[in-house]
Write a protein that holds these residues in place. Structure first.
Motif, PDB file in Angstrom:
ATOM      1  N   THR A   9      16.080  10.451 -35.836  1.00 55.22           N
ATOM      2  CA  THR A   9      16.167   9.552 -34.697  1.00 55.22           C
ATOM      3  C   THR A   9      15.216  10.066 -33.635  1.00 55.22           C
ATOM      4  OG1 THR A   9      18.463   9.043 -35.200  1.00 55.22           O
ATOM      5  CG2 THR A   9      17.709   8.543 -32.967  1.00 55.22           C
ATOM      6  N   VAL A  10      14.398   9.163 -33.093  1.00 58.83           N
ATOM      7  CA  VAL A  10      13.383   9.555 -32.119  1.00 58.83           C
ATOM      8  C   VAL A  10      13.415   8.644 -30.898  1.00 58.83           C
ATOM      9  CG1 VAL A  10      11.833  10.577 -33.835  1.00 58.83           C
ATOM     10  CG2 VAL A  10      11.634   8.147 -33.309  1.00 58.83           C
ATOM     11  N   GLY A  22      14.612   4.842 -31.939  1.00 59.89           N
ATOM     12  CA  GLY A  22      14.394   4.288 -33.272  1.00 59.89           C
ATOM     13  C   GLY A  22      14.504   5.373 -34.321  1.00 59.89           C
ATOM     14  N   THR A  23      14.235   4.998 -35.555  1.00 57.67           N
ATOM     15  CA  THR A  23      14.271   5.928 -36.686  1.00 57.67           C
ATOM     16  C   THR A  23      12.872   6.064 -37.255  1.00 57.67           C
ATOM     17  OG1 THR A  23      16.529   5.262 -37.211  1.00 57.67           O
ATOM     18  CG2 THR A  23      15.289   6.386 -38.952  1.00 57.67           C
ATOM     19  N   LEU A  24      12.422   7.298 -37.403  1.00 54.50           N
ATOM     20  CA  LEU A  24      11.132   7.563 -38.030  1.00 54.50           C
ATOM     21  C   LEU A  24      11.283   7.287 -39.518  1.00 54.50           C
ATOM     22  CD1 LEU A  24       8.234   8.617 -37.718  1.00 54.50           C
ATOM     23  CD2 LEU A  24       9.158  10.920 -38.043  1.00 54.50           C
ATOM     24  N   THR A  25      10.606   6.262 -40.011  1.00 53.51           N
ATOM     25  CA  THR A  25      10.788   5.860 -41.408  1.00 53.51           C
ATOM     26  C   THR A  25       9.723   6.414 -42.332  1.00 53.51           C
ATOM     27  OG1 THR A  25       9.606   3.780 -41.031  1.00 53.51           O
ATOM     28  CG2 THR A  25      12.015   3.740 -40.802  1.00 53.51           C
ATOM     29  N   VAL A  45       7.999   3.729 -37.066  1.00 53.51           N
ATOM     30  CA  VAL A  45       9.305   3.833 -36.417  1.00 53.51           C
ATOM     31  C   VAL A  45       9.971   2.467 -36.448  1.00 53.51           C
ATOM     32  CG1 VAL A  45      10.529   4.298 -34.255  1.00 53.51           C
ATOM     33  CG2 VAL A  45       8.583   5.727 -34.922  1.00 53.51           C
ATOM     34  N   GLN A  52       9.456  -2.885 -36.489  1.00 52.57           N
ATOM     35  CA  GLN A  52       8.788  -1.729 -37.106  1.00 52.57           C
ATOM     36  C   GLN A  52       7.431  -1.558 -36.440  1.00 52.57           C
ATOM     37  OE1 GLN A  52      10.296  -0.209 -39.982  1.00 52.57           O
ATOM     38  NE2 GLN A  52       8.717   1.287 -40.360  1.00 52.57           N
ATOM     39  N   LEU A  60       6.378  10.862 -29.756  1.00 56.04           N
ATOM     40  CA  LEU A  60       7.760  10.851 -30.232  1.00 56.04           C
ATOM     41  C   LEU A  60       8.495  12.117 -29.817  1.00 56.04           C
ATOM     42  CD1 LEU A  60       7.237   9.548 -33.874  1.00 56.04           C
ATOM     43  CD2 LEU A  60       7.914   8.232 -31.865  1.00 56.04           C
TER      44      LEU A  60
END
Length: 64
Positions: A9-10, A22-25, A45, A52, A60
């Protein structure tokens, strides 16, 4: 300082998404071409609203 990894999570540090979570994908290998025309290490992200985006890693901050 912790290293960035997919799944973390960033918080985004710079406009236009400053302060968003958001989430670093995905971490991209090497340098990525950004909308500004610059090339920098970057990752994908997924924001809480489902959008996205491609973000320079320097923008980040790990929050979880």
């Amino acid at each position: 300082m912790s290293e960035l990894e997919a799944g973390q999570t960033v918080r985004l540090r710079r406009s236009p998404h400053a302060g968003e979570i958001g989430t670093l994908t995905k971490l991209h290998l090497g340098l990525s071409s950004l909308p500004s025309g610059l090339r920098a290490p970057a990752g994908d992200v997924k924001l809480e609203n489902g959008e996205q985006i491609l973000v320079p890693l320097v923008n980040l901050e790990i929050v979880g």
